[in-house]
Design a protein around this motif. Sequence first.
Motif, PDB file in Angstrom:
ATOM      1  N   THR A   1       0.838  -1.203   0.000  1.00 34.02           N
ATOM      2  CA  THR A   1       0.000   0.000   0.000  1.00 34.02           C
ATOM      3  C   THR A   1       0.875   1.256   0.000  1.00 34.02           C
ATOM      4  OG1 THR A   1      -0.222  -0.327   2.368  1.00 34.02           O
ATOM      5  CG2 THR A   1      -2.119  -0.891   1.036  1.00 34.02           C
ATOM      6  N   SER A   2       2.003   1.233   0.706  1.00 36.10           N
ATOM      7  CA  SER A   2       2.822   2.446   0.700  1.00 36.10           C
ATOM      8  C   SER A   2       3.432   2.639  -0.687  1.00 36.10           C
ATOM      9  CB  SER A   2       3.899   2.384   1.784  1.00 36.10           C
ATOM     10  OG  SER A   2       4.875   1.432   1.456  1.00 36.10           O
TER      11      SER A   2
ATOM     12  N   ARG B   1       0.615   4.088  -2.870  1.00 36.90           N
ATOM     13  CA  ARG B   1       0.378   5.501  -2.548  1.00 36.90           C
ATOM     14  C   ARG B   1       1.467   6.388  -3.138  1.00 36.90           C
ATOM     15  NH1 ARG B   1      -1.280   4.312   3.076  1.00 36.90           N
ATOM     16  NH2 ARG B   1      -3.438   3.726   2.813  1.00 36.90           N
TER      17      ARG B   1
END
Lengths: 288, 302
Positions: free
Chosen positions: B295-296, B299
């Motif tokens: 997810t990082s 993002r």
Amino acid sequence: MVIAQLVVNGVLLGGVLALSALGFNIIFGVMRVVNLAHGDFVVLSAVFCAVVFAQTNLNPLILLPLTGGAGFVLGALVHRYLLHRLPGEIASAEASSLTLTFGLSFLLAGAGLALFGGNYRSVPFLTGAYQLDGLSFPQARLLAFVAALALAVVLGLFLRFTAIGRAIRATSQNVEGALACGIDTDRVRTISFALGTAVATASGTLMSFIYNLNPQMGVLFTINAFAIVVIGGLGSYTGAVIGAIILGLAQSFSSYFAGATLSEAAPYILFILISLLLPSGLLGRRTA
Amino acid sequence: MRRILIIAIPIVAFLAVAPNRLNGYYLNLLYITVLYVGLAYGWNIISGYAGYFSFGQIAFFGIGAYATGLIVVNLQWHWILAALAGGLIACALSVPMGYVMLRLRGPFFAMGMFGLAQTSRVVITAIPATGGGSGLFLPPGSDLRSIYYWTLAVTLGAIALTMWIDRSAFGLRLQALREDEQVAGTLGIDVTLEKIYAFALSALIPGLLGGGYIWFLTYIEPDAAFSPRLDLQSVVMAILGGVGTVWGPLVGGVLMTQIAEALWARFPQIYLMIFGGLLVALLIVLPRGIVPALTSRIRRSV
């Protein structure tokens, strides 16, 4: 008379447990790491000595430098290549070192199982006992006790009077202070972990005289060492010796008065009770 | 939420019809996967969200399993009712246990829970009604398909529960006490109560799963019910996926079960060694787990 004999057994057992707990204590004191693989180092060394004894009849005391040395090297490697590299991101640094040594414990137990098999082993030498006033002092336990005390004294002198020993104590008291005095605390941590592991493997060699062990029993020794150090106060060396005698007595009495099945749970129950009731130990500080 | 549903509905539909399509081996594997994912979700509530790392949640798996077995043998209940009761008994027992154990912190709690699981094993072995070390055999009463559906329902429930916790005020309170228990206390959070809630939920899930597992084995013995191996696996799975995340235990559990089954079939002797080594390696290479790492990255690229 039974009571007196139980006291003798408990104290003799406590001496050996004290040595193992001192190794655990050094690592905790300097690094604030609870080494859950501690008991696996103890048991692996004990099983190794039993295997060597079965093959060659070699007195395991001769193996002490070898097992201690191997423990030192292994411990240094574990710290340098594993613990030192932990980024400390899950939940907290404490949780990640705890989980790492938890994994290491299974790794070592599994390695022991693959190398030596799952049989119970011990070193069956010195099976006699000295009699004194109707009390019996089993020779093997007596030898293990004396050897453990001798090693504990050597360790104590090392920590007290050598430069490295002083650096280890300084780092466990105050990391910033130690750094300000020019101590390479990273190196001290590696040495402490190596030393703690060496003490664990050396105590394992002595355990092989008195216990029947298989490679999967390490967790018992981890929990014993942990309980002892908690009784004595984390980081306190005198406390660890006192704690070991208390735990030795508790185990010798509980295995006599509770049945064989239930006394299997004694180390775990003692650990939980001690952590609950003595949060800062008999003598010492708790900074976990 | 809509995106999650678009992905989730076909997967759940597949899992629901799978037993009609799959033969024995794959249904077995699917069952084991769903079971492990459920165990990892159970562990994740107390250890991931509340930050109390437990190495003994397997205690409640074993208690649920034994309670179910004893109910069926002695009271002849239907197995699903018995499994439900087993889970509730495990959950009820966890409240006084949690009240005592949650006074311990960090390594004391982790090792204390390990001790509690071993103590439960010894106590259950010592009770004559459980058959002691030789175990308890069950009358025939279930089949793999029903066990699978039971386990699937519990695991889906655990995922839904985690999704709720992740967004609820309860979840925020847990995360607050994970970051700093004293500060959380001064903010008016009743930390003891919240910890016990989380602990009880972390006991209910393995308790319910244990009630199904004994039907899979058709008998129950102390070493299988309180196996440290299952504990190690649920910890490894949650860490691989991402501790304290909603989807971490799912990703970690699904991946790791496939690895575990392949290893178990090929190298049973060195299985524990490999798994222990895997945990050590994961902590160094991927300490936050797959889900937070992905997810990082996403993002960052957006």
